[in-house]
Design an enzyme around this catalytic site. Structure first.
Site, PDB file in Angstrom:
ATOM      1  CB  CYS A  25      42.316  98.519  74.949  1.00  0.00           C
ATOM      2  SG  CYS A  25      41.003  98.079  76.114  1.00  0.00           S
ATOM      3  CG  HIS A  67      44.776  96.984  78.255  1.00  0.00           C
ATOM      4  ND1 HIS A  67      44.356  98.078  77.530  1.00  0.00           N
ATOM      5  CD2 HIS A  67      45.898  96.526  77.630  1.00  0.00           C
ATOM      6  CE1 HIS A  67      45.189  98.287  76.524  1.00  0.00           C
ATOM      7  NE2 HIS A  67      46.122  97.345  76.557  1.00  0.00           N
ATOM      8  CG  ASP A  99      49.492  96.353  75.337  1.00  0.00           C
ATOM      9  OD1 ASP A  99      48.497  97.112  75.329  1.00  0.00           O
ATOM     10  OD2 ASP A  99      50.162  96.134  76.361  1.00  0.00           O
TER      11      ASP A  99
END
Length: 339
Positions: free
Chosen positions: A282, A203, A220
């Site tokens: 992401c 990620h 995030d």
């Protein structure tokens, strides 16, 4: 004596006709229909099991409360709709992050492109960020010799020095895999992920240091994949204190020393998940967040991102399609020049 003739033992036998199987070609019409129905039923069941396994991690993460049953059911249905809507979005990895940061540098000038040759993790990002900002400070006052200046392999020392001098916004990307509990394990996991060509549990998250705005912003797309927002805030507050000492406020001779060395502000860019379950977006979300930040550092992410999963997906898909071609000019990974 006459010999005794024992009757042969009786054995149980089954009719061969009851176990006779015919091929699909030779089967009757009714049999063919039944077999097709059974096959379709098994396919549907298999697809359902695959889909359940695909989003199993998200199902585990959901908070099931009795009083919120309808809301949770709606949320899961939205997630399912999001996964099934349209083709999968492309995966943006480190080279895409670099190319996009170069695109932003070309547009805004005050952005330093992302150094993807120096991988940041949750174990070393505080030190790496401080080192980069201290290097800029020493370059600004001409304390760093060209031979001592560490620069990325695809950028010349002269060009890197010029970029450092003109930059005030420093984006950093952090790579994370929850299975690694040390820096060495994280780097090993990173190498394994790159070699396999699979995303796995990896990620990307984004940290933006803005010198002029005196702010550290963390983003995030999964909200709490690396750590909870509160835990990240606590770590970033330590970084903010260090940055405040490296870049004190401008003031006169009578200014209070403590005020001049005040910490940078800390912002958590997202307290909700904007990345859809089952997607590996992401990297693209980090780039979209950076683009919005450069337009307005005070923007509200929840006002930008639709709550409806399909609309959110469409927004990101449009962002990707409109920027990929412009990014391609930096496909060689060479840094932009300031000439």
């Amino acid at each position: 004596m006459e010999p005794i003739h024992n009757p042969p033992p009786q054995t149980c036998s089954y009719s061969r006709s009851s176990t006779t199987y015919t091929s699909f070609k030779d089967a009757s019409c009714d049999t063919k229909v039944i077999r097709i129905i059974i096959a379709l039923f098994l396919i549907v069941i298999s697809c359902g099991l695959i889909l359940c396994a695909y989003t199993f991690r998200d199902l585990l993460d959901a908070d099931y409360l009795a009083q919120e049953g309808p809301q949770q059911a709606t949320k899961l249905l939205q997630q399912l709709d999001d996964v099934l809507t349209g083709p999968p979005l492309p995966i943006w990895d480190n080279e895409h992050l670099f190319q996009f940061s170069c695109l932003m540098q070309n547009k805004h000038k005050r952005v330093l492109p992302i150094d993807i040759c120096n991988p940041l993790t949750k174990f070393n990002f505080l030190e790496c960020i401080c080192n980069c900002l201290m290097t800029k400070q020493s370059v600004n006052v001409n304390e760093t010799d060209m031979c001592e200046l560490f620069c990325p392999p695809t950028c010349t020392p002269e060009n890197y020095r010029r970029l450092l001098c003109t930059s005030s916004v420093f984006p950093f990307v952090m790579w994370h895999d929850p299975s690694a509990d040390t820096q060495e394990a994280m780097l090993t996991k990173m190498d394994q992920t790159m070699s396999s060509g699979r995303v796995g549990n990896s990620h990307w998250v984004l940290v933006i240091v803005d010198i002029e705005y005196r702010c550290v912003t963390f983003f995030d797309s999964l909200c709490d994949y690396v750590a909870s927002p509160q835990q990240m805030r606590e770590q970033l507050e330590g970084l903010a204190v260090s940055l405040g000492a490296i870049y004190p406020k401008e003031g006169g001779a009578d200014s209070d020393q403590e005020e001049l060395l005040s910490p940078f502000q800390v912002r958590i860019g997202s307290t909700v998940k904007v990345q859809s379950p089952g997607e590996f977006t992401c990297g693209a979300w980090c780039c979209q967040f950076l683009a919005w930040y450069l337009e307005n550092p005070d923007f509200d992410l929840e006002e930008k991102v639709p709550k409806n999963p399909s609309e959110r997906r469409a927004l990101l898909a449009d962002f990707i399609s409109t920027t990929e071609q412009a990014m391609s000019r930096y496909s060689s990974l060479s840094w932009p020049t300031t000439d």
